[in-house]
Each structure stands twice: as structure tokens, then as C-alpha cells.
Design a protein around this motif. Sequence first.
Motif, short mmCIF file in Angstrom:
data_model
loop_
_atom_site.label_atom_id
_atom_site.label_comp_id
_atom_site.label_asym_id
_atom_site.label_seq_id
_atom_site.Cartn_x
_atom_site.Cartn_y
_atom_site.Cartn_z
N PRO A 139 0.86 -1.15 -0.08
CA PRO A 139 0.09 0.14 0.12
C PRO A 139 0.80 1.42 0.01
O PRO A 139 1.89 1.37 0.26
N GLU A 140 0.34 2.34 -0.31
CA GLU A 140 1.06 3.62 -0.58
C GLU A 140 1.92 4.07 0.64
O GLU A 140 2.83 4.32 0.66
N TYR A 141 1.56 3.54 2.03
CA TYR A 141 1.94 4.02 3.27
C TYR A 141 3.30 3.31 3.58
O TYR A 141 4.02 3.51 4.38
N LEU A 142 3.44 2.03 2.74
CA LEU A 142 4.73 1.53 2.84
C LEU A 142 5.79 1.79 1.94
O LEU A 142 6.83 1.13 2.01
N ARG A 143 5.29 2.51 0.82
CA ARG A 143 6.22 2.72 -0.11
C ARG A 143 7.57 3.62 0.55
O ARG A 143 7.38 4.57 1.12
N GLU B 4 11.53 0.65 -3.52
CA GLU B 4 11.62 0.80 -5.05
C GLU B 4 12.86 0.76 -5.71
O GLU B 4 12.97 0.45 -6.76
N SER B 5 14.01 0.92 -4.88
CA SER B 5 15.07 0.65 -5.61
C SER B 5 15.56 -1.05 -6.00
O SER B 5 16.35 -1.09 -6.78
#
Length: 475
Positions: A330-334, A339-340
Motif C-alpha cells: 500500500p502507499e503508506y509502505l512505499r 523501490e530501488s
Amino acid sequence: MPDLDPDEFRRLGHQLVDWVAEHRASLASLPVRPEVTPGAIRAQLPASLPDKPADDVGVALTALLDDVVVPGSLHWQHPGFFGYFPANASLLSLLGDLASGGLGGQGMLWSTAPAGTEVEQVLMDAFAEALGLGPEFTFDGGGGGSLQDSASSGALVALLAALHRSSPDWRESGVDGRERVYVTAETHSSLAKAVRVAGLGARALRIVPFTPGTFAMSPEALAGMLADDVAAGLRPVLVCPTVGTTGTGAVDPVRAVALAAREHETWVHVDAAWAGVAALCPEFRYVLDGVELVDSFCTDAHKWLYTAFDASFLWVRDGRALPDALSITPEYLRNAATESGAVVDYRDWQVPLGRRFRALKLWAVVQGTGLDGLREHIRGHVALASEFAGRVRAERRFALAVEPSLALVCLYVLGPDGEPDDEATRATLERVNAGGRSFLTHTSIDGHYAIRVAIGSLTTTASDVDTLWESLTSP
């Protein structure tokens, strides 16, 4: 309300550490098993929680421990504990647990716990090497490992990864009723529970016969079942050979099982919860024969490796297998690190999101014992079991139910006809446990009630085994 200030915590902490040290020092003088009845402990506790804090938290806590908890506990750390499998909660490992709790971190992501993540990665790779698992199970080799709370959780996440590999639509569509999982009658019940939790239903669990004259999985029978199921339009998802079954300590032929499963691309998960750590000793490394061919391997640090519950090693050959099956972001764990693609987020290697810094207690253990100390620990228990089995062989009233497996010995009490006497065996176990000096558990072998003697508690010595033998053989 403010938390304890550091000075008050220091005072109470010293008090509790003193209590733990005294408890361990005097443990051998206590009966192993409590004499309590269901509901007796609840009856000693107030039904309502206090509105006001206690005058002294330390006094209130130690009073609960002394008056209620200790008299009502089965003492797993007692030197006379020979039941189930050991639960080695060494004081060394408690130091690591204290540090972990003191840090108070939440290791769900690399970004929330860089040190927690990378210490665990290093520890898992180093233990893979120490056990002889091979580089394919290390992060550098394309695999990797994590510390689960239990072998049960390890089995569940392995099954979920296997479901994903067997059907790329699994994450969207779920199961379709054609999935099959292969075990034996000796396989731990955690596999049946994993099948249930994964929504496969009991019909998905296939029981593979033993090789005649053993309690080990028959590779030939497995190969036939796999072929028949595929021909019937079913999908073999996972096979679970066991190294050291709970009932008898049986070791399934992992190599032959893995070769049979390979033809159908079936995931092979090895449950070596108790016995796998014995591979630290070169002479016991036979327990890992064929593991280089499997997809996942699990063994517990919290049984026989000096480490307080919970800490279970799980390694996988493919480091993407668990994240591919389990990752939900979810967005709050991004975050930039995730992402790298350059980090491991351990929340993707387990069912829960949150996790503790379990690696610290293993780090404390290894620093305090070294690998040689752990090897000595294991070898000592195996030697005690071998000597105990010799006594059983020499005693006309007893017989070995199966050949000993490492530090596990299973025996029958014989009747006048020289055959296993279930009632006499049961009565003997109950008499030993009632005596309070030793504690045993049982299993069923070839349809007969059998006593299990699992040697492995931290402080068990030859004299404790002598005490057990005296209890077993006394009228």
C-alpha cells in the motif's frame, strides 16, 4: 502517564534479572510438572484489572511469578525435562531478547530497520554455511533466509510460495481445488494446518506410504502418486519430507524425494525443525543429504540451539519466491529503498507485517558459545541418548520401539509375553511424571503406546538421565 525513567527501569530491571537468575539456579529443586487442575490458576487471579498502579511494580510482578506462575508452570528448562522436544531458552539468548525489546524496533521494511534487516541477512548466510546448506541458499547465491516465529509459519509461507509457482493466477484467483500436498503419517501437524489455512481443504493432503520396515517416506510410492494425480488433472504443489519427525525421529530420504518431485516441478520443503541443527556437527551432516535439491529448508534455533522461543530458520533457494507470492505494498509502505530493489524487506518473507529483531538473541548465543560450543551441546545430548538406549536394550522389561534418532529414544514396556504392553507403558509414564523429578511424553508406534525420551534441555547431565532411569525402573 509517563513511562519508567531510566533509573527506575534500572532498579526494576536488576530486580527482575535477579529473580530470573535465582529461578534458574533453583529450578532443579522444583517438580518438573505442576500439580494443578483446570481453572485453578484463574481462580487465584482478580477478575478485574486495577484502576490505579501498584505501589511497586517489581513487587507485584515477582509476587505473581512466585505465587501463581512458577507453581502453575511446566518447567521446560528443567534438567529433568525429556518431553516433546527441547526448548533451549539460554540466559545468553535472553540478553539478546532484552536488547531487542529495549531497541523497540519494528523490522517490517529495510527502511524501518536497516540494522535489523542486514544483521539477520548476515546471520542467515553464515548459518547456512555453518550447517553446510550450500551457497544456493544464501543471499549472495540468489537464495536467502529469514527468522520465522516457528517451523509452522515456515511451512505455511513455503506452501504459499509453492501455490504461486504452480499457478501464476493464484494471487488473483486463489485455489481451484486441484492442488495437492504430499506428506507422511509422521509429518508434523503444522503441514495439515498450513493446508487448512491456505484454503485447500483436507482432500488436498495426500499421505504417502512409508518404505516398508521404516517410518520414512517411500520415494517410489511418492513418484506413483504424483504421476497418478497429474494424469487425473490434479496439480502437485508441495512435497514435505521431514528430517527428524516428532513421533519417532524418522528421516525421510530427501534426495530421492526431491528427484521424484522434480519431474512435476513440485516444490520440496524440508521440515527439519528439531534435527536440522545437528548438521553443525560434521558427523551428523548426513541429515542434510539431498537438501541441495530442494526449494526450502527449515530448522529451529529455539529447540536445540540454545535460543529462546521464538526463532526458526527458513531458507529458500529462490530469493524472489516469497516476495513474489506475499508482497502487498500500500502507499503508506512505499519508500525509496524498496523501490530501488537493492534491499530485502522481510515483511515479504512472512505472513505478518510486523516483526521483531530476533537475530540479536542468536548473535548473543554465537558470541557466547561459538559454533564449537553449540556442537559440544548437541554431541553431548546425542551421547547421553546413545548410552540411555543401551540401558533399554539391556533391560528385559523394556524394548526400543524404533532405533534411536540423534537424541531421541522411544521405548515400550513389555508384558509377560515379551510383547509391548500399552497399559504398562502408559502407567510407567504417568508414574514417572507424577514423581516430579522427570517429565516424559508419548507417541503411538505400530499401534502401540510408546514413551519418548527427548534429551536436549540446557542443563541436562548424565546424573539427570540416571534419575530418569531410576524412575522408569523403580516398582
